[in-house]
Design a protein around this motif. Sequence first.
Motif, short mmCIF file in Angstrom:
data_model
loop_
_atom_site.label_atom_id
_atom_site.label_comp_id
_atom_site.label_asym_id
_atom_site.label_seq_id
_atom_site.Cartn_x
_atom_site.Cartn_y
_atom_site.Cartn_z
N ARG A 311 32.10 33.04 38.02
CA ARG A 311 31.91 32.46 39.36
C ARG A 311 33.24 31.91 39.90
O ARG A 311 33.58 32.10 41.06
CB ARG A 311 30.89 31.32 39.31
N ASP A 312 33.98 31.24 39.01
CA ASP A 312 35.24 30.62 39.44
C ASP A 312 36.35 31.63 39.70
O ASP A 312 37.25 31.38 40.50
CB ASP A 312 35.71 29.62 38.38
N ILE A 313 36.29 32.77 39.02
CA ILE A 313 37.39 33.73 39.10
C ILE A 313 37.14 34.82 40.14
O ILE A 313 38.04 35.60 40.46
CB ILE A 313 37.64 34.35 37.71
N ASP A 314 35.93 34.89 40.68
CA ASP A 314 35.57 35.92 41.66
C ASP A 314 36.52 35.90 42.85
O ASP A 314 36.81 34.85 43.42
CB ASP A 314 34.14 35.69 42.15
N GLY A 315 37.02 37.08 43.23
CA GLY A 315 37.88 37.21 44.41
C GLY A 315 39.35 36.93 44.16
O GLY A 315 40.18 37.19 45.04
N LYS A 316 39.71 36.42 43.01
CA LYS A 316 41.11 36.10 42.73
C LYS A 316 41.91 37.37 42.43
O LYS A 316 41.38 38.35 41.92
CB LYS A 316 41.21 35.11 41.57
N VAL A 317 43.18 37.33 42.77
CA VAL A 317 44.09 38.47 42.61
C VAL A 317 45.12 38.14 41.53
O VAL A 317 45.68 37.04 41.51
CB VAL A 317 44.79 38.81 43.94
N PHE A 318 45.37 39.11 40.64
CA PHE A 318 46.30 38.91 39.54
C PHE A 318 47.26 40.09 39.43
O PHE A 318 46.98 41.18 39.90
CB PHE A 318 45.54 38.77 38.21
N ASP A 319 48.40 39.85 38.77
CA ASP A 319 49.37 40.91 38.50
C ASP A 319 48.86 41.79 37.36
O ASP A 319 48.40 41.27 36.33
CB ASP A 319 50.72 40.32 38.11
N VAL A 320 48.97 43.09 37.53
CA VAL A 320 48.52 44.03 36.50
C VAL A 320 49.25 43.79 35.19
O VAL A 320 48.65 43.85 34.11
CB VAL A 320 48.72 45.48 36.99
N ASP A 321 50.55 43.53 35.26
CA ASP A 321 51.32 43.36 34.02
C ASP A 321 51.09 42.00 33.36
O ASP A 321 51.65 41.71 32.30
CB ASP A 321 52.81 43.59 34.26
N LYS A 322 50.25 41.15 33.98
CA LYS A 322 49.92 39.86 33.38
C LYS A 322 48.43 39.75 33.05
O LYS A 322 47.90 38.65 32.85
CB LYS A 322 50.34 38.72 34.31
N ALA A 323 47.76 40.90 33.01
CA ALA A 323 46.32 40.91 32.69
C ALA A 323 46.10 40.53 31.23
O ALA A 323 46.72 41.10 30.33
CB ALA A 323 45.74 42.29 32.98
N ILE A 324 45.22 39.57 31.01
CA ILE A 324 44.89 39.12 29.66
C ILE A 324 43.37 39.09 29.51
O ILE A 324 42.68 38.41 30.26
CB ILE A 324 45.46 37.71 29.37
N VAL A 325 42.89 39.85 28.53
CA VAL A 325 41.45 39.89 28.27
C VAL A 325 40.93 38.49 27.96
O VAL A 325 41.59 37.71 27.26
CB VAL A 325 41.14 40.83 27.09
N ASN A 326 39.77 38.16 28.51
CA ASN A 326 39.10 36.89 28.26
C ASN A 326 39.73 35.73 29.02
O ASN A 326 39.23 34.60 28.96
CB ASN A 326 39.06 36.56 26.76
N VAL A 327 40.83 36.01 29.73
CA VAL A 327 41.49 34.97 30.53
C VAL A 327 41.41 35.31 32.02
O VAL A 327 40.84 34.56 32.82
CB VAL A 327 42.96 34.78 30.11
N ASN A 328 41.95 36.47 32.39
CA ASN A 328 41.92 36.88 33.80
C ASN A 328 41.58 38.36 33.95
O ASN A 328 41.83 38.96 35.00
CB ASN A 328 43.26 36.57 34.48
N PHE A 329 41.04 38.96 32.88
CA PHE A 329 40.71 40.38 32.92
C PHE A 329 39.48 40.63 32.05
O PHE A 329 39.35 40.04 30.98
CB PHE A 329 41.90 41.21 32.39
#
Length: 391
Positions: A311-329
């Motif tokens: 719910r909190d992360i919906d709609g947020k944009v992140f850098d592909v090279d900083k994608a971390i499973v269980n954190v922002n991916f």
Amino acid sequence: MADKDKLTYWELRSALEEQKLFKRGDEYERKVINVYNQARQYLTNAVDELYKRYDGQTSLTEVQAKAALNNTVPAAALVTLQNAVKTIDDKETKIKVQEYLDWVATKSRITKMEELKAKSYIVAKQLADVQLEQSTEYYINAIKDAYTDASVEAIIGKAQSEAGVYSGKTTPKVNHDTNQIEFVKPDSRKAVKSETVESFSELSTHEVKQILDTPWLGSNYSKRIWNDTDLLAKKLQELFAVSEMTGMSQREMADKIAKEFNTGIGVARRLIRTEANHVHNQAKLAGWKAHGVEKYSLVAVLDFRTSQKCRDIDGKVFDVDKAIVNVNFPPLHPWCRTVAVAWFSYAKYGGNRTANDPITGETFKLNTDDTYRDWEQMLIDKHGKKAVTRK
């Protein structure tokens, strides 16, 4: 999977990819559940034989339980167990099971309790063998499909953005004769054409294996299967002790065995779905990186089942090279339904998302950049905080 009525074109495309992944998972899951049920019946039958001599009694006394479990089994029983090893295909699994049986064989006498524990270990590892065989094929297909879909998403999305085409209601179509992408608006017969687009190659066998075998959160799918079936074997073996069987009826023992196998099925189902989600998204990430996608956004499902994290992360944009499973991916947690979508900063966005009101069943409009929290606030404004937060 995200509700298709709430999504823009690219979000819908990603959601449908997730749906395809889960549909394939249904078939794999049914096979796994079937072998778990077969294993449960096998072990239940083995225990039923132990109770036969006390037929008619509602439960076993301590003396009876001790006598039943300490009874020596014939040498032929060990031969039967050794033959069970031949049904296992996975090399590592076969070695471990054989080592266990070799240890049992060193004893001067083998009791019924040891035989039942050995059978518990063997059936648990046979389950591991089936899961390893079936899941590998399922995950490989998931990886290949996700990489292809992500590559297409990157190529078409970049072309669409560079052409300055409004992305809210515009459907891209590939003209294979000209190798161009045409963006046709629903309210117009005219098509905006892109420049000639690039082609892409599939992942190599090595790259697929790398995604499959790379540990995440400390392990990979094969080790998780091993650990889960080790735990199942331990729980089953614990049932075959004098203290456990004293006062227990045949029916109660069957129920306890069934309970452990049902727990194992639940763990296996969670692993199937979460692991498939992981490798699918890792392949998607590889496809984006291979085609220069720099950012992605996350789309959560707009319903009350969605976790607080999503719910909190919906709609947020992140850098592909900083994608971390269980954190922002994804997956952000077991059974995660949040979808990652390529995001292009110079695209023209707009339009609406159609959202549901789960309290009344009505639909209403959101802006495409509205998030889960915006949707939730609209419900609070309409129904009050108590009505929404208790869901």
